[in-house]
Design a protein around this motif. Sequence first.
Motif, PDB file in Angstrom:
ATOM      1  N   LYS A 391      90.988  16.224  81.346  1.00  0.00           N
ATOM      2  CA  LYS A 391      91.315  17.184  80.295  1.00  0.00           C
ATOM      3  C   LYS A 391      91.725  16.463  79.008  1.00  0.00           C
ATOM      4  CE  LYS A 391      92.696  21.004  83.336  1.00  0.00           C
ATOM      5  NZ  LYS A 391      91.872  22.043  82.716  1.00  0.00           N
ATOM      6  N   GLY A 395      89.869  16.804  75.510  1.00  0.00           N
ATOM      7  CA  GLY A 395      90.697  17.305  74.424  1.00  0.00           C
ATOM      8  C   GLY A 395      90.767  16.362  73.241  1.00  0.00           C
ATOM      9  N   ALA A 435      95.459  22.062  68.584  1.00  0.00           N
ATOM     10  CA  ALA A 435      95.044  23.361  69.129  1.00  0.00           C
ATOM     11  C   ALA A 435      93.974  23.175  70.195  1.00  0.00           C
ATOM     12  CB  ALA A 435      94.541  24.266  68.009  1.00  0.00           C
ATOM     13  N   PHE A 436      92.987  22.297  69.931  1.00  0.00           N
ATOM     14  CA  PHE A 436      91.933  22.114  70.926  1.00  0.00           C
ATOM     15  C   PHE A 436      92.434  21.304  72.122  1.00  0.00           C
ATOM     16  CE2 PHE A 436      88.243  20.173  72.932  1.00  0.00           C
ATOM     17  CZ  PHE A 436      87.463  21.303  73.126  1.00  0.00           C
ATOM     18  N   MET A 438      95.392  21.507  73.409  1.00  0.00           N
ATOM     19  CA  MET A 438      96.078  22.502  74.224  1.00  0.00           C
ATOM     20  C   MET A 438      95.079  23.393  74.960  1.00  0.00           C
ATOM     21  SD  MET A 438      99.198  23.634  71.685  1.00  0.00           S
ATOM     22  CE  MET A 438      99.664  24.963  72.779  1.00  0.00           C
ATOM     23  N   TYR A 439      94.017  23.786  74.251  1.00  0.00           N
ATOM     24  CA  TYR A 439      92.993  24.630  74.867  1.00  0.00           C
ATOM     25  C   TYR A 439      92.334  23.914  76.047  1.00  0.00           C
ATOM     26  CZ  TYR A 439      88.722  27.377  75.399  1.00  0.00           C
ATOM     27  OH  TYR A 439      87.694  28.136  75.912  1.00  0.00           O
ATOM     28  N   SER A 440      92.077  22.623  75.900  1.00  0.00           N
ATOM     29  CA  SER A 440      91.409  21.874  76.965  1.00  0.00           C
ATOM     30  C   SER A 440      92.269  21.774  78.219  1.00  0.00           C
ATOM     31  CB  SER A 440      91.047  20.463  76.470  1.00  0.00           C
ATOM     32  OG  SER A 440      92.209  19.689  76.258  1.00  0.00           O
ATOM     33  N   LEU A 442      94.363  24.258  79.089  1.00  0.00           N
ATOM     34  CA  LEU A 442      94.514  25.614  79.607  1.00  0.00           C
ATOM     35  C   LEU A 442      93.252  26.126  80.295  1.00  0.00           C
ATOM     36  CD1 LEU A 442      96.443  27.223  76.613  1.00  0.00           C
ATOM     37  CD2 LEU A 442      97.386  26.524  78.822  1.00  0.00           C
ATOM     38  N   LYS A 443      92.100  25.525  79.996  1.00  0.00           N
ATOM     39  CA  LYS A 443      90.827  25.992  80.528  1.00  0.00           C
ATOM     40  C   LYS A 443      90.198  24.922  81.420  1.00  0.00           C
ATOM     41  CE  LYS A 443      90.867  29.894  78.275  1.00  0.00           C
ATOM     42  NZ  LYS A 443      90.928  31.200  78.977  1.00  0.00           N
ATOM     43  N   LYS A 447      84.282  24.498  80.840  1.00  0.00           N
ATOM     44  CA  LYS A 447      84.356  25.544  79.809  1.00  0.00           C
ATOM     45  C   LYS A 447      84.856  24.962  78.491  1.00  0.00           C
ATOM     46  CE  LYS A 447      86.300  30.089  78.775  1.00  0.00           C
ATOM     47  NZ  LYS A 447      84.978  30.623  78.371  1.00  0.00           N
ATOM     48  N   ALA A 448      85.886  24.113  78.548  1.00  0.00           N
ATOM     49  CA  ALA A 448      86.422  23.508  77.334  1.00  0.00           C
ATOM     50  C   ALA A 448      85.368  22.654  76.636  1.00  0.00           C
ATOM     51  CB  ALA A 448      87.655  22.665  77.667  1.00  0.00           C
ATOM     52  N   VAL A 451      82.790  25.090  74.950  1.00  0.00           N
ATOM     53  CA  VAL A 451      83.382  25.695  73.751  1.00  0.00           C
ATOM     54  C   VAL A 451      83.530  24.663  72.634  1.00  0.00           C
ATOM     55  CG1 VAL A 451      85.467  26.767  72.828  1.00  0.00           C
ATOM     56  CG2 VAL A 451      84.555  27.515  75.032  1.00  0.00           C
TER      57      VAL A 451
END
Length: 523
Positions: A391, A395, A435-436, A438-440, A442-443, A447-448, A451
Amino acid sequence: MKVRSDILRTYQGVHTWTGIIAGLVLFIGFYAGSLTMFKHEIQRWAAPVTAPKVTSSDYDYQKLVDTVISVRGEQLAKGFNLDLHTQDAPLSWYIKGSARGIELDKQLNYAHLNADGTLNVSAQTENELGDLIDYLHRTAGFIGEIGHDQSGVYILGIASVLYFLALVSGVIILLPTLVKTFFALRKEKGPSRFWLDSHNLVGIASLPFHLVIAFTVVVFAFHDFIYGGLAQFYDDRPLFQRPTPAAQSFHIENLPSIDEQVLAAKSYAPGYEPIHIRYSNLNSASPSAVFMMSNNNAVVRGPDTDYLFMNPYTLEVVNSSYPQGEDAVWGNMVASIFSLHFGTYGGEWGRWGYFIMGLLGAFLFYSGNLLWIDKRFKKDPNKRSTLFMAKLTIGVCLGSMIAVAFTLVAAKWLSTFVANANYATLYSYYTAFFAFVMYSFLKPVQKATTVGLYLLASLCALMVLSTLVKLALNDGNTLFYSSYMVDIVAAMFAVIFFKMSKHQQQKQATQSIMPAFEQASQT
């Protein structure tokens, strides 16, 4: 060539752990570094010029300098810039900040002569977009200072030491099969083997480039310590001789004509053309004029041009980036090291070459991390530390590219709405990056990744669209075309990232590039 298995295992461990420890930091450094090869073009792309181009053939620089000295002499005596190939006002001087270092609130006065010969002076905040990208390249985005330098510079210096060890150990690992597998890209043996072959090919093919970059980054990061160590062998003698101050101070009103100074510079370096002059300390015993010297047919030893340091009153050349003979061995050595890292010594072809190799270098670290992650997941699909690293890799790597693309789009529009876009530009990068990241986390990784690639494609396309909209809004008066290559490259990468994202989206978890890695990432 045969190498004992125990030696190979040792170097395999060295290669793996040095690469993993330093890989993410170096990814950002290489990716941003490739962009710095065209940072001036990116700067012009984000803040295009609206004034007609001024050249030395139709502009009276001497009259401009004399006029400004007569009304702003005390200010100009501290230092000013004269651009002989500018798109706007040729003369400028800092009223807040200085030319050295990055300050987000630098302000300059720009001066030019109107058609009727009257003086026009206007204040403007200096756009730092190009320097912010260079800051990212030199520090990987780490904030804070240690001594008089950024902390990120030292972090990248340490990472480059590990990077050098990874290069050497990687070559030793490949020695037994180098001849047989150098150009082999064995896609039929599975995605993992194809990625490994690609990783090895890029690493070996660009090995000289990587050795140069590793060595020069270490020199940049620790040059003060290196000079301090060398000074022990020179007693009280300085490594770099400074010019002796004059017996009395000079005064700006006695400054020789611009033509005399340009002629002296050309005489010292035949075939070179002065394109910019930076003056400082003109009302002192140690005045200085730094000439940026351009020659498209010569090897460049500076980041953009060669440099010539002159006393503007006596016209004596006190130093330059040109070879200085046997008496200046350290100066010649440092200039050579700098030129190898900057990449501009090869002209336009050299810049494009370093741009491509910089991106391939980023791929080298990214692919190396994915290979390690895939191997670890095959041994233990449920290992949380490996999933964390997966991740983090997605990220940081995709996040840094997304953040830079987002910052470029933001910089294109921010200058329209705010007087000083530098703070907002800086915040744009860190906001998008974190932001990305953190997104990586959480998903799921797959999927990360999908996206992230779609975001990259969209932002690159938005760069091109922004230029078209800006061009339409300005009725074609703005000179965008000096940086048209930025839009062309952005369009190319928009297509590449879109195809990659579609390919990633269509893959099943068990058929992904890294099968075990992706399967575990869904948990």
